[in-house]
Design an enzyme around this catalytic site. Structure first.
Site, PDB file in Angstrom:
ATOM      1  CG  ASP A  44      -1.789  -1.251   1.282  1.00  0.00           C
ATOM      2  OD1 ASP A  44      -2.307  -1.654   0.235  1.00  0.00           O
ATOM      3  OD2 ASP A  44      -1.883  -1.837   2.374  1.00  0.00           O
ATOM      4  CE  LYS A  47       3.137  -2.307  -4.582  1.00  0.00           C
ATOM      5  NZ  LYS A  47       2.746  -2.127  -3.175  1.00  0.00           N
ATOM      6  N   GLY A  71      -4.382  -4.182  -4.135  1.00  0.00           N
ATOM      7  CA  GLY A  71      -5.318  -3.161  -4.614  1.00  0.00           C
ATOM      8  C   GLY A  71      -4.531  -1.918  -4.957  1.00  0.00           C
ATOM      9  CG  HIS A  72      -1.754  -1.577  -7.508  1.00  0.00           C
ATOM     10  ND1 HIS A  72      -1.023  -2.248  -8.443  1.00  0.00           N
ATOM     11  CD2 HIS A  72      -1.220  -1.905  -6.319  1.00  0.00           C
ATOM     12  CE1 HIS A  72      -0.087  -2.960  -7.837  1.00  0.00           C
ATOM     13  NE2 HIS A  72      -0.192  -2.756  -6.547  1.00  0.00           N
ATOM     14  CB  THR A 160      -6.751 -10.388   1.299  1.00  0.00           C
ATOM     15  OG1 THR A 160      -6.210 -11.439   0.498  1.00  0.00           O
ATOM     16  CG2 THR A 160      -5.683  -9.345   1.563  1.00  0.00           C
ATOM     17  CD  GLN A 254       0.557  -8.859  -2.442  1.00  0.00           C
ATOM     18  OE1 GLN A 254       1.276  -9.420  -3.230  1.00  0.00           O
ATOM     19  NE2 GLN A 254      -0.737  -8.729  -2.652  1.00  0.00           N
ATOM     20  CB  VAL A 330      -8.375  -5.652  -1.504  1.00  0.00           C
ATOM     21  CG1 VAL A 330      -8.988  -7.038  -1.637  1.00  0.00           C
ATOM     22  CG2 VAL A 330      -7.543  -5.347  -2.729  1.00  0.00           C
ATOM     23  NE  ARG A 333      -7.797  -6.832   6.100  1.00  0.00           N
ATOM     24  CZ  ARG A 333      -6.833  -7.745   6.102  1.00  0.00           C
ATOM     25  NH1 ARG A 333      -6.614  -8.473   7.180  1.00  0.00           N
ATOM     26  NH2 ARG A 333      -6.061  -7.938   5.052  1.00  0.00           N
ATOM     27  N   PRO A 334      -9.158  -1.109   8.284  1.00  0.00           N
ATOM     28  CG  PRO A 334      -9.733  -0.595  10.488  1.00  0.00           C
ATOM     29  CD  PRO A 334     -10.061  -1.513   9.352  1.00  0.00           C
ATOM     30  NE  ARG A 335      -4.179   0.400   3.177  1.00  0.00           N
ATOM     31  CZ  ARG A 335      -4.349   1.172   2.109  1.00  0.00           C
ATOM     32  NH1 ARG A 335      -3.996   2.445   2.132  1.00  0.00           N
ATOM     33  NH2 ARG A 335      -4.884   0.663   1.012  1.00  0.00           N
ATOM     34  CG  ASP A 363      -0.497  14.691   0.335  1.00  0.00           C
ATOM     35  OD1 ASP A 363       0.263  13.834  -0.132  1.00  0.00           O
ATOM     36  OD2 ASP A 363      -1.732  14.532   0.425  1.00  0.00           O
ATOM     37  N   GLY A 445       0.179  13.973  -3.537  1.00  0.00           N
ATOM     38  CA  GLY A 445      -1.260  13.950  -3.801  1.00  0.00           C
ATOM     39  C   GLY A 445      -1.563  12.769  -4.693  1.00  0.00           C
TER      40      GLY A 445
HETATM   41  P1  IMP Z   1      -2.786 -12.863   1.713  1.00  0.00           P
HETATM   42  O1  IMP Z   1      -1.911 -12.226   0.702  1.00  0.00           O
HETATM   43  O2  IMP Z   1      -4.239 -12.672   1.454  1.00  0.00           O
HETATM   44  O3  IMP Z   1      -2.415 -14.307   1.939  1.00  0.00           O
HETATM   45  O4  IMP Z   1      -2.512 -12.129   3.127  1.00  0.00           O
HETATM   46  C1  IMP Z   1      -1.259 -12.241   3.816  1.00  0.00           C
HETATM   47  C2  IMP Z   1      -0.882 -10.916   4.467  1.00  0.00           C
HETATM   48  O5  IMP Z   1      -0.534  -9.973   3.449  1.00  0.00           O
HETATM   49  C3  IMP Z   1      -2.005 -10.260   5.287  1.00  0.00           C
HETATM   50  O6  IMP Z   1      -1.431  -9.593   6.387  1.00  0.00           O
HETATM   51  C4  IMP Z   1      -2.591  -9.234   4.322  1.00  0.00           C
HETATM   52  O7  IMP Z   1      -3.204  -8.164   4.987  1.00  0.00           O
HETATM   53  C5  IMP Z   1      -1.323  -8.797   3.589  1.00  0.00           C
HETATM   54  N1  IMP Z   1      -1.600  -8.276   2.251  1.00  0.00           N
HETATM   55  C6  IMP Z   1      -1.896  -8.970   1.135  1.00  0.00           C
HETATM   56  N2  IMP Z   1      -2.040  -8.153   0.089  1.00  0.00           N
HETATM   57  C7  IMP Z   1      -1.806  -6.919   0.532  1.00  0.00           C
HETATM   58  C8  IMP Z   1      -1.766  -5.627  -0.108  1.00  0.00           C
HETATM   59  O8  IMP Z   1      -1.971  -5.471  -1.314  1.00  0.00           O
HETATM   60  N3  IMP Z   1      -1.472  -4.580   0.704  1.00  0.00           N
HETATM   61  C9  IMP Z   1      -1.209  -4.721   2.024  1.00  0.00           C
HETATM   62  N4  IMP Z   1      -1.223  -5.892   2.650  1.00  0.00           N
HETATM   63  C10 IMP Z   1      -1.512  -6.986   1.918  1.00  0.00           C
END
Ligand code: IMP
Length: 464
Positions: A44, A47, A71-72, A160, A254, A330, A333-335, A363, A445
Protein backbone atom coordinates in the site's frame (compact mmCIF):
# COMPACT_ATOMS: atom_id res chain seq x y z
CA UNK A 1 44.69 -14.74 -15.20
CA UNK A 2 41.40 -15.49 -16.95
CA UNK A 3 41.93 -17.74 -19.92
CA UNK A 4 40.19 -19.63 -22.71
CA UNK A 5 36.39 -19.77 -22.71
CA UNK A 6 36.01 -17.58 -19.59
CA UNK A 7 38.06 -14.82 -21.16
CA UNK A 8 36.05 -15.00 -24.39
CA UNK A 9 32.83 -14.87 -22.39
CA UNK A 10 34.00 -11.79 -20.48
CA UNK A 11 34.94 -10.02 -23.71
CA UNK A 12 31.53 -10.87 -25.19
CA UNK A 13 29.77 -9.54 -22.10
CA UNK A 14 31.85 -6.36 -22.34
CA UNK A 15 30.68 -5.87 -25.94
CA UNK A 16 27.10 -6.59 -24.97
CA UNK A 17 27.17 -3.97 -22.20
CA UNK A 18 28.82 -1.46 -24.52
CA UNK A 19 26.05 -2.00 -27.03
CA UNK A 20 23.32 -1.53 -24.46
CA UNK A 21 25.00 1.55 -23.04
CA UNK A 22 25.43 3.22 -26.41
CA UNK A 23 22.15 4.56 -27.72
CA UNK A 24 23.89 5.28 -31.00
CA UNK A 25 25.16 1.72 -31.53
CA UNK A 26 25.07 1.30 -35.28
CA UNK A 27 22.10 -0.61 -36.56
CA UNK A 28 20.75 -1.35 -33.07
CA UNK A 29 17.61 0.08 -31.46
CA UNK A 30 18.09 2.78 -28.82
CA UNK A 31 18.76 1.61 -25.31
CA UNK A 32 15.62 1.58 -23.19
CA UNK A 33 15.50 0.67 -19.53
CA UNK A 34 13.63 -2.26 -18.07
CA UNK A 35 12.72 -1.27 -14.53
CA UNK A 36 11.20 -2.96 -11.51
CA UNK A 37 8.91 -0.87 -9.30
CA UNK A 38 8.08 -2.44 -5.95
CA UNK A 39 7.00 -1.67 -2.42
CA UNK A 40 9.71 -0.98 0.16
CA UNK A 41 7.44 -1.47 3.21
CA UNK A 42 4.36 -3.63 3.97
CA UNK A 43 2.44 -2.82 0.81
CA UNK A 44 0.00 0.00 0.00
CA UNK A 45 2.91 2.37 -0.62
CA UNK A 46 1.20 3.96 -3.62
CA UNK A 47 2.83 1.80 -6.31
CA UNK A 48 -0.32 1.90 -8.44
CA UNK A 49 -0.07 5.62 -8.97
CA UNK A 50 3.69 5.49 -9.64
CA UNK A 51 3.41 2.59 -12.08
CA UNK A 52 0.54 4.32 -13.86
CA UNK A 53 2.58 7.52 -14.10
CA UNK A 54 5.77 5.85 -15.35
CA UNK A 55 3.98 3.46 -17.69
CA UNK A 56 3.70 6.24 -20.26
CA UNK A 57 7.41 5.70 -20.98
CA UNK A 58 7.20 1.91 -21.36
CA UNK A 59 5.88 -0.50 -23.96
CA UNK A 60 4.59 -3.01 -21.41
CA UNK A 61 3.83 -3.24 -17.71
CA UNK A 62 4.22 -6.74 -16.27
CA UNK A 63 2.87 -7.86 -12.93
CA UNK A 64 4.99 -10.63 -11.40
CA UNK A 65 3.38 -11.95 -8.21
CA UNK A 66 0.33 -11.92 -5.93
CA UNK A 67 -3.26 -11.98 -7.04
CA UNK A 68 -6.44 -10.05 -6.34
CA UNK A 69 -5.24 -9.55 -2.75
CA UNK A 70 -3.50 -6.40 -4.03
CA UNK A 71 -5.32 -3.16 -4.61
CA UNK A 72 -3.79 -0.37 -6.65
CA UNK A 73 -5.73 2.87 -6.57
CA UNK A 74 -5.26 5.26 -9.46
CA UNK A 75 -6.97 8.64 -9.81
CA UNK A 76 -7.31 10.13 -13.28
CA UNK A 77 -9.17 13.40 -13.08
CA UNK A 78 -12.32 12.68 -11.10
CA UNK A 79 -12.24 8.98 -11.99
CA UNK A 80 -10.98 6.47 -9.45
CA UNK A 81 -9.75 3.05 -10.57
CA UNK A 82 -8.96 0.22 -8.17
CA UNK A 83 -6.89 -2.40 -9.95
CA UNK A 84 -6.44 -5.69 -8.19
CA UNK A 85 -5.05 -8.10 -10.73
CA UNK A 86 -4.58 -6.16 -13.93
CA UNK A 87 -1.38 -4.07 -14.14
CA UNK A 88 -2.08 -0.34 -14.01
CA UNK A 89 -0.38 0.09 -17.39
CA UNK A 90 -3.73 -0.90 -18.88
CA UNK A 91 -4.95 2.65 -18.19
CA UNK A 92 -2.51 3.96 -20.85
CA UNK A 93 -3.69 3.30 -24.40
CA UNK A 94 -1.06 1.40 -26.36
CA UNK A 95 0.74 0.00 -23.29
CA UNK A 96 0.61 -3.78 -23.04
CA UNK A 97 -0.50 -5.09 -19.63
CA UNK A 98 0.97 -8.49 -18.81
CA UNK A 99 -0.01 -10.81 -15.98
CA UNK A 100 3.09 -12.94 -15.45
CA UNK A 101 3.47 -16.59 -14.49
CA UNK A 102 4.19 -15.67 -10.84
CA UNK A 103 0.65 -14.33 -10.37
CA UNK A 104 -2.26 -16.46 -9.15
CA UNK A 105 -5.50 -15.78 -10.99
CA UNK A 106 -9.08 -16.03 -9.81
CA UNK A 107 -10.89 -16.03 -13.19
CA UNK A 108 -14.11 -14.64 -11.68
CA UNK A 109 -12.19 -11.70 -10.15
CA UNK A 110 -10.25 -11.17 -13.37
CA UNK A 111 -13.34 -11.10 -15.58
CA UNK A 112 -15.22 -8.79 -13.24
CA UNK A 113 -12.24 -6.38 -13.13
CA UNK A 114 -12.04 -6.49 -16.92
CA UNK A 115 -15.75 -5.73 -17.16
CA UNK A 116 -15.41 -2.72 -14.83
CA UNK A 117 -12.57 -1.33 -16.93
CA UNK A 118 -14.46 -1.96 -20.18
CA UNK A 119 -17.45 -0.07 -18.77
CA UNK A 120 -15.09 2.83 -18.06
CA UNK A 121 -14.17 2.83 -21.76
CA UNK A 122 -10.81 1.03 -21.50
CA UNK A 123 -10.04 -1.39 -24.28
CA UNK A 124 -8.76 -4.13 -21.97
CA UNK A 125 -8.93 -7.03 -24.41
CA UNK A 126 -6.60 -5.39 -26.89
CA UNK A 127 -4.03 -4.55 -24.21
CA UNK A 128 -4.00 -7.50 -21.82
CA UNK A 129 -1.96 -10.72 -22.01
CA UNK A 130 -2.02 -13.47 -19.40
CA UNK A 131 0.69 -16.03 -18.80
CA UNK A 132 -0.36 -19.56 -19.62
CA UNK A 133 1.94 -20.64 -16.75
CA UNK A 134 0.05 -18.64 -14.09
CA UNK A 135 -1.85 -20.72 -11.54
CA UNK A 136 -5.62 -20.68 -11.13
CA UNK A 137 -7.50 -19.94 -7.89
CA UNK A 138 -10.66 -21.98 -7.27
CA UNK A 139 -13.42 -21.21 -4.75
CA UNK A 140 -12.26 -24.10 -2.55
CA UNK A 141 -8.93 -22.31 -2.04
CA UNK A 142 -10.88 -19.72 -0.06
CA UNK A 143 -12.57 -22.48 1.96
CA UNK A 144 -9.19 -24.01 2.79
CA UNK A 145 -7.91 -20.57 3.81
CA UNK A 146 -10.86 -20.11 6.14
CA UNK A 147 -10.16 -23.48 7.76
CA UNK A 148 -6.50 -22.68 8.14
CA UNK A 149 -6.98 -19.15 9.50
CA UNK A 150 -9.79 -20.17 11.88
CA UNK A 151 -8.22 -23.30 13.33
CA UNK A 152 -7.53 -23.35 17.09
CA UNK A 153 -3.85 -23.03 18.01
CA UNK A 154 -3.04 -21.53 14.66
CA UNK A 155 -1.56 -18.03 14.53
CA UNK A 156 -3.97 -16.15 12.27
CA UNK A 157 -2.16 -14.12 9.61
CA UNK A 158 -5.10 -11.82 8.94
CA UNK A 159 -5.09 -12.65 5.24
CA UNK A 160 -7.27 -11.02 2.61
CA UNK A 161 -9.31 -14.30 2.37
CA UNK A 162 -8.91 -14.47 -1.39
CA UNK A 163 -7.48 -18.01 -1.51
CA UNK A 164 -4.03 -16.71 -2.42
CA UNK A 165 -1.96 -18.79 0.03
CA UNK A 166 -3.71 -22.14 -0.66
CA UNK A 167 -3.35 -21.62 -4.42
CA UNK A 168 0.41 -21.05 -4.05
CA UNK A 169 0.50 -24.10 -1.77
CA UNK A 170 -0.94 -26.21 -4.60
CA UNK A 171 1.55 -24.68 -7.02
CA UNK A 172 4.54 -25.61 -4.88
CA UNK A 173 3.06 -29.02 -4.08
CA UNK A 174 2.83 -29.61 -7.88
CA UNK A 175 -0.88 -30.26 -7.91
CA UNK A 176 -2.10 -26.84 -9.08
CA UNK A 177 -3.98 -26.07 -12.30
CA UNK A 178 -2.52 -23.48 -14.64
CA UNK A 179 -4.08 -21.17 -17.20
CA UNK A 180 -2.62 -23.43 -19.94
CA UNK A 181 -4.55 -26.43 -18.57
CA UNK A 182 -7.70 -24.37 -18.36
CA UNK A 183 -7.61 -23.00 -21.88
CA UNK A 184 -6.48 -26.28 -23.45
CA UNK A 185 -9.65 -27.87 -22.06
CA UNK A 186 -7.75 -30.81 -20.54
CA UNK A 187 -7.97 -30.07 -16.87
CA UNK A 188 -10.94 -32.17 -15.81
CA UNK A 189 -9.00 -35.20 -14.53
CA UNK A 190 -6.50 -33.00 -12.79
CA UNK A 191 -9.32 -30.89 -11.35
CA UNK A 192 -11.14 -33.94 -9.94
CA UNK A 193 -8.00 -35.10 -8.17
CA UNK A 194 -7.48 -31.60 -6.71
CA UNK A 195 -11.14 -31.48 -5.63
CA UNK A 196 -10.79 -34.88 -3.92
CA UNK A 197 -7.77 -33.59 -2.07
CA UNK A 198 -9.75 -30.60 -0.78
CA UNK A 199 -12.72 -32.79 0.22
CA UNK A 200 -10.38 -34.95 2.30
CA UNK A 201 -9.05 -31.88 4.10
CA UNK A 202 -12.57 -30.54 4.69
CA UNK A 203 -13.76 -33.85 6.15
CA UNK A 204 -10.63 -34.15 8.32
CA UNK A 205 -11.50 -30.78 9.80
CA UNK A 206 -15.23 -31.53 10.06
CA UNK A 207 -16.12 -28.72 7.69
CA UNK A 208 -19.70 -28.93 6.65
CA UNK A 209 -19.62 -26.12 4.04
CA UNK A 210 -21.01 -27.65 0.86
CA UNK A 211 -18.89 -27.18 -2.22
CA UNK A 212 -20.43 -28.17 -5.53
CA UNK A 213 -17.36 -29.31 -7.44
CA UNK A 214 -19.32 -30.09 -10.64
CA UNK A 215 -20.84 -26.64 -10.71
CA UNK A 216 -17.38 -25.07 -10.25
CA UNK A 217 -16.04 -27.22 -13.08
CA UNK A 218 -18.81 -26.10 -15.44
CA UNK A 219 -18.28 -22.47 -14.46
CA UNK A 220 -14.50 -22.67 -15.00
CA UNK A 221 -15.05 -24.17 -18.45
CA UNK A 222 -16.96 -21.00 -19.30
CA UNK A 223 -14.26 -18.78 -17.77
CA UNK A 224 -11.72 -20.63 -19.92
CA UNK A 225 -13.54 -19.52 -23.09
CA UNK A 226 -13.30 -15.86 -22.05
CA UNK A 227 -9.65 -16.11 -21.03
CA UNK A 228 -8.36 -18.19 -23.97
CA UNK A 229 -7.78 -15.29 -26.40
CA UNK A 230 -5.65 -13.49 -23.79
CA UNK A 231 -3.49 -16.42 -22.68
CA UNK A 232 -0.03 -16.95 -24.14
CA UNK A 233 3.60 -17.61 -23.30
CA UNK A 234 4.23 -14.18 -21.79
CA UNK A 235 7.88 -15.00 -20.96
CA UNK A 236 8.52 -15.41 -24.69
CA UNK A 237 6.45 -12.32 -25.48
CA UNK A 238 8.37 -10.11 -23.01
CA UNK A 239 11.79 -11.42 -24.03
CA UNK A 240 10.94 -10.89 -27.69
CA UNK A 241 9.86 -7.33 -26.93
CA UNK A 242 13.18 -6.73 -25.14
CA UNK A 243 15.10 -8.12 -28.13
CA UNK A 244 13.18 -5.66 -30.30
CA UNK A 245 14.42 -2.79 -28.11
CA UNK A 246 11.15 -2.27 -26.26
CA UNK A 247 11.09 -1.46 -22.56
CA UNK A 248 9.24 -3.21 -19.75
CA UNK A 249 8.13 -1.95 -16.37
CA UNK A 250 7.83 -4.75 -13.82
CA UNK A 251 5.20 -4.12 -11.18
CA UNK A 252 5.35 -5.73 -7.75
CA UNK A 253 2.24 -6.18 -5.64
CA UNK A 254 2.28 -6.10 -1.81
CA UNK A 255 5.67 -4.98 -0.43
CA UNK A 256 9.05 -6.43 0.53
CA UNK A 257 8.09 -6.86 4.19
CA UNK A 258 5.31 -9.19 2.98
CA UNK A 259 7.69 -11.22 0.80
CA UNK A 260 7.58 -14.95 1.59
CA UNK A 261 11.35 -15.05 2.24
CA UNK A 262 12.32 -11.56 3.37
CA UNK A 263 9.14 -10.36 5.07
CA UNK A 264 8.06 -10.71 8.69
CA UNK A 265 7.40 -14.45 8.30
CA UNK A 266 4.86 -15.99 8.89
CA UNK A 267 2.92 -12.69 8.67
CA UNK A 268 3.57 -12.41 4.96
CA UNK A 269 1.91 -13.16 1.68
CA UNK A 270 2.77 -16.38 -0.16
CA UNK A 271 4.82 -15.02 -3.05
CA UNK A 272 8.08 -13.23 -3.86
CA UNK A 273 7.28 -9.54 -3.73
CA UNK A 274 10.98 -8.57 -3.62
CA UNK A 275 12.93 -7.74 -6.79
CA UNK A 276 14.05 -11.33 -7.47
CA UNK A 277 10.38 -12.24 -7.94
CA UNK A 278 10.26 -10.05 -11.06
CA UNK A 279 12.51 -12.53 -12.88
CA UNK A 280 10.99 -15.77 -11.62
CA UNK A 281 7.51 -14.31 -11.96
CA UNK A 282 7.85 -13.24 -15.60
CA UNK A 283 10.64 -15.34 -17.13
CA UNK A 284 12.73 -12.27 -17.96
CA UNK A 285 16.33 -12.92 -16.85
CA UNK A 286 18.17 -10.66 -14.34
CA UNK A 287 20.62 -9.63 -17.10
CA UNK A 288 17.78 -7.63 -18.69
CA UNK A 289 16.90 -5.61 -15.59
CA UNK A 290 18.38 -2.11 -15.70
CA UNK A 291 17.06 -0.56 -12.53
CA UNK A 292 15.03 -1.14 -9.38
CA UNK A 293 12.82 1.55 -7.90
CA UNK A 294 11.48 1.27 -4.36
CA UNK A 295 8.24 2.98 -3.35
CA UNK A 296 7.78 4.02 0.27
CA UNK A 297 5.32 6.21 2.09
CA UNK A 298 6.66 9.21 4.01
CA UNK A 299 5.39 7.23 7.02
CA UNK A 300 4.41 3.53 7.16
CA UNK A 301 1.33 1.31 7.34
CA UNK A 302 0.50 -2.36 7.67
CA UNK A 303 -2.71 -4.35 7.18
CA UNK A 304 -3.32 -7.62 8.97
CA UNK A 305 -1.47 -9.16 11.89
CA UNK A 306 2.26 -9.23 12.59
CA UNK A 307 4.98 -7.23 14.28
CA UNK A 308 5.28 -3.54 13.44
CA UNK A 309 8.10 -1.78 15.36
CA UNK A 310 7.20 1.84 14.59
CA UNK A 311 3.41 1.47 14.90
CA UNK A 312 1.63 4.42 16.53
CA UNK A 313 -1.44 3.22 18.39
CA UNK A 314 -2.19 6.65 19.87
CA UNK A 315 -4.57 9.29 18.52
CA UNK A 316 -1.78 10.49 16.27
CA UNK A 317 -1.83 7.14 14.46
CA UNK A 318 -5.62 7.57 14.05
CA UNK A 319 -5.03 11.07 12.67
CA UNK A 320 -2.66 9.70 10.03
CA UNK A 321 -5.19 6.98 9.14
CA UNK A 322 -7.87 9.60 8.49
CA UNK A 323 -5.56 12.10 6.71
CA UNK A 324 -4.09 9.37 4.52
CA UNK A 325 -7.38 7.50 4.01
CA UNK A 326 -5.59 4.42 5.24
CA UNK A 327 -8.27 1.82 4.69
CA UNK A 328 -7.59 -1.27 2.56
CA UNK A 329 -8.69 -0.82 -1.05
CA UNK A 330 -9.47 -4.57 -1.31
CA UNK A 331 -10.87 -5.46 2.11
CA UNK A 332 -11.70 -1.98 3.52
CA UNK A 333 -9.83 -2.90 6.73
CA UNK A 334 -8.30 0.04 8.64
CA UNK A 335 -4.56 0.07 8.12
CA UNK A 336 -2.27 0.21 11.12
CA UNK A 337 -0.23 3.43 10.93
CA UNK A 338 3.24 4.34 12.15
CA UNK A 339 6.44 6.26 11.42
CA UNK A 340 9.04 5.95 8.73
CA UNK A 341 11.35 3.12 9.77
CA UNK A 342 14.94 3.68 8.63
CA UNK A 343 16.40 0.22 9.56
CA UNK A 344 13.46 -1.43 7.78
CA UNK A 345 14.07 0.66 4.68
CA UNK A 346 17.80 -0.05 4.76
CA UNK A 347 16.95 -3.75 4.97
CA UNK A 348 14.51 -3.68 2.04
CA UNK A 349 17.00 -1.57 0.05
CA UNK A 350 19.64 -4.21 0.66
CA UNK A 351 17.59 -7.21 -0.43
CA UNK A 352 16.20 -5.38 -3.46
CA UNK A 353 19.18 -3.24 -4.50
CA UNK A 354 17.13 -0.06 -4.93
CA UNK A 355 18.63 2.45 -7.34
CA UNK A 356 16.21 5.11 -6.26
CA UNK A 357 13.25 5.65 -3.95
CA UNK A 358 9.93 7.33 -4.55
CA UNK A 359 8.43 8.83 -1.38
CA UNK A 360 4.64 8.97 -1.49
CA UNK A 361 1.90 10.67 0.54
CA UNK A 362 4.17 13.45 1.74
CA UNK A 363 1.10 15.71 2.01
CA UNK A 364 -0.44 13.45 4.69
CA UNK A 365 2.16 14.81 7.14
CA UNK A 366 1.39 18.47 6.30
CA UNK A 367 -0.44 19.27 9.55
CA UNK A 368 1.92 17.70 12.06
CA UNK A 369 3.91 19.77 14.60
CA UNK A 370 6.69 17.24 14.61
CA UNK A 371 7.36 13.97 12.83
CA UNK A 372 9.00 11.01 14.56
CA UNK A 373 11.32 8.89 12.42
CA UNK A 374 12.52 5.52 13.69
CA UNK A 375 16.29 5.69 13.17
CA UNK A 376 17.38 2.55 15.04
CA UNK A 377 16.09 -0.36 17.09
CA UNK A 378 16.77 -1.25 20.68
CA UNK A 379 16.88 -4.99 21.37
CA UNK A 380 17.97 -6.47 24.71
CA UNK A 381 19.21 -3.04 25.75
CA UNK A 382 21.48 -2.81 22.69
CA UNK A 383 21.11 -0.42 19.80
CA UNK A 384 20.97 -2.10 16.40
CA UNK A 385 20.09 -1.16 12.87
CA UNK A 386 19.58 -4.72 11.62
CA UNK A 387 16.23 -6.38 10.97
CA UNK A 388 15.96 -9.60 13.00
CA UNK A 389 14.48 -12.70 11.34
CA UNK A 390 12.18 -14.13 14.01
CA UNK A 391 8.74 -12.80 14.86
CA UNK A 392 9.55 -12.76 18.57
CA UNK A 393 12.68 -10.65 17.98
CA UNK A 394 10.89 -8.19 15.65
CA UNK A 395 8.07 -7.93 18.21
CA UNK A 396 10.60 -7.17 20.95
CA UNK A 397 12.07 -4.18 19.10
CA UNK A 398 11.86 -0.83 20.85
CA UNK A 399 12.05 1.87 18.21
CA UNK A 400 14.55 4.72 18.72
CA UNK A 401 13.03 7.92 17.36
CA UNK A 402 14.41 11.22 16.17
CA UNK A 403 11.76 13.93 15.96
CA UNK A 404 11.87 16.33 13.07
CA UNK A 405 9.94 19.61 12.99
CA UNK A 406 6.81 19.58 10.82
CA UNK A 407 6.26 22.13 8.06
CA UNK A 408 2.68 22.96 9.07
CA UNK A 409 1.50 24.02 5.64
CA UNK A 410 0.00 22.34 2.64
CA UNK A 411 2.34 20.78 0.12
CA UNK A 412 -0.51 20.09 -2.34
CA UNK A 413 -0.01 21.93 -5.57
CA UNK A 414 3.77 22.22 -5.16
CA UNK A 415 5.29 20.95 -8.38
CA UNK A 416 9.04 21.16 -7.75
CA UNK A 417 11.00 19.69 -4.84
CA UNK A 418 12.89 22.98 -4.43
CA UNK A 419 9.55 24.72 -3.83
CA UNK A 420 8.60 22.46 -0.92
CA UNK A 421 8.56 24.17 2.50
CA UNK A 422 12.04 24.16 4.06
CA UNK A 423 11.19 21.61 6.78
CA UNK A 424 9.63 19.30 4.20
CA UNK A 425 12.81 19.43 2.12
CA UNK A 426 14.83 18.77 5.26
CA UNK A 427 12.60 15.77 5.99
CA UNK A 428 13.27 14.33 2.53
CA UNK A 429 17.04 14.99 2.89
CA UNK A 430 16.98 13.32 6.31
CA UNK A 431 15.35 10.16 4.93
CA UNK A 432 17.81 10.08 2.05
CA UNK A 433 20.88 10.45 4.24
CA UNK A 434 19.68 7.95 6.84
CA UNK A 435 18.60 5.25 4.38
CA UNK A 436 21.54 5.74 2.04
CA UNK A 437 19.22 5.50 -0.96
CA UNK A 438 18.65 8.32 -3.42
CA UNK A 439 15.17 9.85 -3.25
CA UNK A 440 14.39 10.43 -6.90
CA UNK A 441 10.77 11.47 -6.58
CA UNK A 442 8.23 12.73 -4.07
CA UNK A 443 4.48 12.38 -4.45
CA UNK A 444 2.25 14.96 -2.77
CA UNK A 445 -1.26 13.95 -3.80
CA UNK A 446 -3.16 11.17 -5.55
CA UNK A 447 -3.24 12.68 -9.05
CA UNK A 448 -0.74 11.85 -11.79
CA UNK A 449 0.51 15.45 -11.86
CA UNK A 450 1.10 15.56 -8.09
CA UNK A 451 4.51 13.93 -8.41
CA UNK A 452 7.87 15.72 -8.36
CA UNK A 453 11.08 14.31 -9.79
CA UNK A 454 14.53 15.30 -8.58
CA UNK A 455 16.43 16.84 -11.45
CA UNK A 456 19.64 14.96 -12.25
CA UNK A 457 18.66 11.95 -10.12
CA UNK A 458 19.46 8.37 -11.09
CA UNK A 459 15.70 7.83 -11.40
CA UNK A 460 15.42 10.60 -13.94
CA UNK A 461 18.30 9.07 -15.92
CA UNK A 462 16.73 5.60 -15.81
CA UNK A 463 13.51 7.03 -17.20
CA UNK A 464 15.19 8.92 -20.01
P1 IMP B 1 -2.79 -12.86 1.71
O1 IMP B 1 -1.91 -12.23 0.70
O2 IMP B 1 -4.24 -12.67 1.45
O3 IMP B 1 -2.41 -14.31 1.94
O4 IMP B 1 -2.51 -12.13 3.13
C1 IMP B 1 -1.26 -12.24 3.82
C2 IMP B 1 -0.88 -10.92 4.47
O5 IMP B 1 -0.53 -9.97 3.45
C3 IMP B 1 -2.01 -10.26 5.29
O6 IMP B 1 -1.43 -9.59 6.39
C4 IMP B 1 -2.59 -9.23 4.32
O7 IMP B 1 -3.20 -8.16 4.99
C5 IMP B 1 -1.32 -8.80 3.59
N1 IMP B 1 -1.60 -8.28 2.25
C6 IMP B 1 -1.90 -8.97 1.13
N2 IMP B 1 -2.04 -8.15 0.09
C7 IMP B 1 -1.81 -6.92 0.53
C8 IMP B 1 -1.77 -5.63 -0.11
O8 IMP B 1 -1.97 -5.47 -1.31
N3 IMP B 1 -1.47 -4.58 0.70
C9 IMP B 1 -1.21 -4.72 2.02
N4 IMP B 1 -1.22 -5.89 2.65
C10 IMP B 1 -1.51 -6.99 1.92
Amino acid sequence: MIQGRNRKWLILQGFRRMRYNCAFWAGEPNFMSNLIVLGAQWGDEGKGKIVDLLSEKFDAVARYQGGHNAGHTVFIGDRKFILKLIPSGVLRPGVLAVIGNGVVIDPAALLSEMQGLEEAGINVRSQLKISNRAHVIFPFHRTIEKISEGRDNRVAIGTTSRGIGPCYEDKIARRGIRIADLVERNFEEHYRSLAEDKQLIASAFNISERVDFDEILAQYKQFAEAIRPLACDTAHLLNRMIREGKSILFEGAQGTMLDIDFGTYPFVTSSSAAAGGACTGTGVPPTHIDGIIGVSKAYITRVGAGPFPSEDTTELGDKIRIAGNEFGSVTGRPRRCGWFDVPLLRYTAEVNGFDSLVITKMDVLDELDEIPVCVAYELDGQRTELMPASTSRVSAIKPVYERLPGWKQSTRGVSRIVDLPLQARKYVDFLESKTGVEIGSVSNGPERNETMFVAGSKLEKLLR
